[in-house]
Design an enzyme around this catalytic site. Structure first.
Site, PDB file in Angstrom:
ATOM      1  N   ASP A  32      -1.512   1.099  -4.267  1.00 47.58           N
ATOM      2  CA  ASP A  32      -2.349  -0.042  -4.651  1.00 47.58           C
ATOM      3  C   ASP A  32      -3.774   0.405  -4.977  1.00 47.58           C
ATOM      4  OD1 ASP A  32      -2.858   0.427  -1.902  1.00 47.58           O
ATOM      5  OD2 ASP A  32      -3.631  -1.609  -1.659  1.00 47.58           O
ATOM      6  N   ASP A  80      -3.191   6.026  -3.898  1.00 49.05           N
ATOM      7  CA  ASP A  80      -2.028   5.440  -3.231  1.00 49.05           C
ATOM      8  C   ASP A  80      -1.519   4.290  -4.126  1.00 49.05           C
ATOM      9  OD1 ASP A  80      -3.891   3.441  -2.618  1.00 49.05           O
ATOM     10  OD2 ASP A  80      -3.087   3.125  -0.614  1.00 49.05           O
ATOM     11  N   SER A 137       0.824  -1.201   0.000  1.00 44.90           N
ATOM     12  CA  SER A 137       0.000   0.000   0.000  1.00 44.90           C
ATOM     13  C   SER A 137       0.866   1.263   0.000  1.00 44.90           C
ATOM     14  CB  SER A 137      -0.951  -0.047   1.191  1.00 44.90           C
ATOM     15  OG  SER A 137      -1.889   0.988   1.103  1.00 44.90           O
ATOM     16  N   ASP A 171      -6.343   1.680  -3.626  1.00 47.81           N
ATOM     17  CA  ASP A 171      -7.581   1.499  -2.861  1.00 47.81           C
ATOM     18  C   ASP A 171      -8.014   2.807  -2.210  1.00 47.81           C
ATOM     19  OD1 ASP A 171      -5.531   1.373  -0.962  1.00 47.81           O
ATOM     20  OD2 ASP A 171      -6.420  -0.277   0.174  1.00 47.81           O
TER      21      ASP A 171
HETATM   22 MG    MG Z   1      -3.649   1.201  -0.092  1.00 43.64          MG
END
Ligand code: MG
Length: 466
Positions: free
Chosen positions: A247, A245, A102, A249
């Site tokens: 990844d 960010d 992340s 999400d």
């Molecule tokens: Mg993330």
């Protein structure tokens, strides 16, 4: 326990560590075998990763572990984290794994594990995986005829886009043609966001859209890290800017004046979008955790909707969303869950909600934000371990501070007044506690936190505004 696993931070939200001593091919192979055996039970496993350079190596090792116990590996390549649970459900796979740390910088990586339901593993399921790693059965590895195959699944991004497009008024968005800067920080968002926004009828200006390059900065989408992106939104005359960010999400938003509006606003804006949609009735529900801004209650009240508050942690929010059939949920870190797309935080779903709202309201983003009452949040870290927090809570409950407050003890202690609140909870990751307060002014928020800290005589470790 093996020393690499002991060096990782292990929880239901992921197994996280430094590449090399903690996250290495040997650990990935063992985890792959354990996930394949315990969770997938011979069915296919969806595999994704973000763009960091340790990803391919760790993915190969994880795939070897999965195939070695007879599971087919369905390889998505670089994808946002929410694409993995979405594809687990679509393909009726046995499990899903995403390799991503992340917002942590490049030296880190992590494994997130999803069950066949497309949800993060729970505590029991994680225990089963770890127990199998600790004492693998003699017949763990299968013979040559039973080895799992590895295949690519190239349509995952297209399917994810389709699921998002189905949530908006596409004709209106194409007519409005919003001008949008999207900053994917060279992460997994780069493989989906520019094309998704184009399909949403936007004039797209992608920046840091090269997943083959390193992160250009500290990849957490905080105000300090995205000043350059804000300046660009303003200079290019864009309607708004989106920052993902690594990844993809979580989502942070920049208004048309180039101002970073803060991640607390992401969920609030998405809730305003969802609750004001034509097809939504008065019994609508939003779910968030106890430490997220009360702006959500203000927005919900305007539409006769209800807010359910849970303990801090994505799993708690998702559980309550499922139980209450919530329309929307998420946390104050820019993570928004729209169950129509996927039961996971998804910046793609959040971007679509915000754009749909802007197009419907035909007003600049800063004007839509001005309609929401604003508060100041104050956060402190104090030196109290878990036992000391319990004692402090008992003490506060006996004090005059609680007079006139609604008291919530689901997760530490939260005191709620009509336009402010105060929350004390033990940290999940270190021997410290957090005090978070919100009030109409920064001074009032700081004062509330100070009153509590003085009452329980907790040493201040770090304070910050939000
Ligand atoms: Mg993330």
């Amino acid at each position: 326990m093996r020393s690499d696993l002991a060096s990782c931070v292990v929880s239901v939200s992921g197994i996280r560590g430094i590449v090399g001593p903690a996250m290495n091919p040997s650990l990935m192979c063992a985890l792959g075998a354990a996930v394949g055996r315990r969770l997938a039970k011979g069915k296919g496993v969806v595999l994704g990763r973000d763009s960091r350079d340790s990803g391919p190596l760790l993915a190969d090792a994880l795939a070897s572990g999965l195939r070695g116990v007879g599971c087919e590996v369905i390889d998505l390549g670089i994808v946002p984290t929410p694409t993995v649970p979405l594809m687990v459900r679509r393909l009726r796979a046995g499990a899903g794994v995403q390799i991503s740390a992340s917002h942590n910088p490049e030296p880190w990586n992590a494994l997130k594990i999803y069950t066949r339901r497309g949800r993060n593993v729970d505590g029991d399921e994680l225990e089963q995986v770890l127990a199998l790693m600790a004492s693998p059965p003699a017949d763990l590895w299968v013979g040559h005829q039973a080895l799992g195959q590895r295949r690519d699944q190239p349509d995952a991004i297209a399917l994810h886009c389709r699921a998002v497009l189905d949530t908006v008024d596409l004709a209106r968005l194409h007519k409005r043609r919003l001008r949008v800067v999207v900053d994917s920080v060279n992460g997994a968002g780069a493989v989906i966001a520019p094309q998704l926004l184009e399909q949403l009828g936007c004039e797209v200006i992608p920046i840091y859209d090269r997943p083959d390059r390193p992160f250009p900065r500290d990849p957490e989408p905080t105000a300090a890290n995205v000043t350059e992106t804000g300046a660009m939104v303003k200079a290019l005359g864009a309607d708004l800017g989106f920052v993902q960010d690594p990844d993809a999400d979580r989502l942070a938003i920049i208004d048309e004046r180039g101002r970073y509006i803060g991640e607390e606003y992401t969920l609030v804006l998405c809730a305003a979008a969802r609750f004001s949609a034509a097809d939504v009735g008065p019994d609508a529900v939003a779910v968030t955790n106890l430490s997220t801004s009360r702006m959500l209650e203000d927005v919900a009240a305007r539409h006769g909707a209800q807010v359910i508050r849970t303990r801090v942690g994505e799993a708690h929010v998702l559980d309550a969303m499922q139980a209450s059939q919530a329309l929307i949920g998420g946390e104050g870190n820019g993570g928004v869950v729209d169950p129509r797309v996927v039961f996971c935080r998804d910046s793609q779903a959040a971007m679509a909600l915000v754009l749909d709202y802007c197009a419907r309201r035909e007003k600049p983003l800063s004007h839509l934000l001005a309609e929401i009452p604003s508060y100041a949040m104050h956060k402190e870290k104090v030196g109290l371990d878990r036992a000391a927090v319990a004692a402090a809570i008992a003490q506060v409950l006996e004090s005059p501070l609680v007079q006139g407050a609604v008291i919530d003890v689901q997760d530490g202690l939260k005191l709620i007044w009509p336009d402010s609140w105060l929350h004390l909870r033990a940290s999940g990751t270190e021997p410290a506690a957090r005090i978070i307060s919100e009030a109409p002014s920064a001074a009032a928020a700081r004062k509330l936190a100070g009153q509590l800290r003085g009452l329980i005589k907790a040493p201040l470790l770090k304070a910050g505004h939000h």
